[in-house]
Design an enzyme around this catalytic site. Sequence first.
Site, short mmCIF file in Angstrom:
data_model
loop_
_atom_site.label_atom_id
_atom_site.label_comp_id
_atom_site.label_asym_id
_atom_site.label_seq_id
_atom_site.Cartn_x
_atom_site.Cartn_y
_atom_site.Cartn_z
N GLU A 1 0.82 -1.21 0.00
CA GLU A 1 0.00 0.00 0.00
C GLU A 1 0.85 1.27 0.00
O GLU A 1 0.46 2.29 -0.57
CB GLU A 1 -0.94 -0.01 1.20
N TYR B 1 -2.43 -12.16 -2.86
CA TYR B 1 -2.32 -13.38 -2.04
C TYR B 1 -0.85 -13.71 -1.80
O TYR B 1 -0.04 -13.79 -2.72
CB TYR B 1 -3.00 -14.55 -2.74
N ASP C 1 1.74 -3.34 -7.50
CA ASP C 1 1.32 -2.16 -6.72
C ASP C 1 1.35 -0.90 -7.60
O ASP C 1 0.46 -0.05 -7.50
CB ASP C 1 2.24 -1.97 -5.52
#
Length: 334
Positions: free
Chosen positions: A36, A168, A275
């Site tokens: 993140e 995952y 990301d």
Amino acid sequence: MPDVVTFGEIMLRLTSPGHLRLVQAPHFEITLGGAEANVAVMIAQLGGSAGYVTRLPANDVAQRAINELRGYGVDTNFIVRAGNRIGIYFLEQGASQRAGKVIYDRAHSAIAEAQPGEFPWDKIFAGAKWFHWSGITPALSVSAAKVTGEAIAAARRMGLAVSFDLNYRAKLWENPEQAGEVLSPLMKGVHLCVTSIEEAQSVFGIDVAAGEGPRGTETARQLCEKFGFESVALTQRQGATANATSWGAMFFHEGQSYFSPRHEISVVDRVGAGDSFSGALIFALLRGDGAQKAIDFAVAASTLKHTVPGDYNLVSLAEIEALAAGAGGGRVQR
């Protein structure tokens, strides 16, 4: 306040130099990153407005992480300083037929011990437009999963768009079924899901082997029907070695599928590519790009990330737009 808020764990990354194996390393190269945080840096690099929320100890290593995020233009005002340690991961870069390797040392990290009520979500989301999280954070602990649910509920209550990257990680879950049991209740309220065909099958039980449409259409359609997603982005990687990969994606939006070009990549560092895809896709959608332009832009951004060492995608908006428009070839720009 930032337009986009992301929430998760940032870690200290220790990489063996070059292509040395971890057992050979005389020292480690230090960088920082986490799913993140990587998304927030990508958005800020593109000129967007991004804030990052996590929980970090009040020590110098954690402060370095915060200073670096600030240096890249990420808002860190709502990072909670508590706990005893920052998570660590060790990375061994793969080569040819030898796959890369990650070893986690993140048990009892500050964010894993976060508790509901520690984060003032109404203040954090004030004025924001978008909230992004990934499946890594709920995998860290039961309490981290509860905090994630708290954040999602607040974001929906305050009218934010919510995106989710399944991400995952087999080393963080007992098995894919456990991941599905924990994550499925958190899907309520997610607008955009980023995943892959393989993850959707193993974690969420999407089974379309007999009737899969072109490059993931049926997988995306079933995800939308099962969870109520408005859009699904499926990254699609093909590669026979650690040094080379073929990269593309599809975007299922308003019942239509949009496919990016495929890029053939000589890999420098693939960590963070997914990301940067999520961050660039969010940026493109927020600036009003149509579905096709948005997926082409996101894939171009993540393609370039494969060429940048470290977790963060330190490329410019102009470089991404040039590649998305068909310019490339790696020639020296003079």
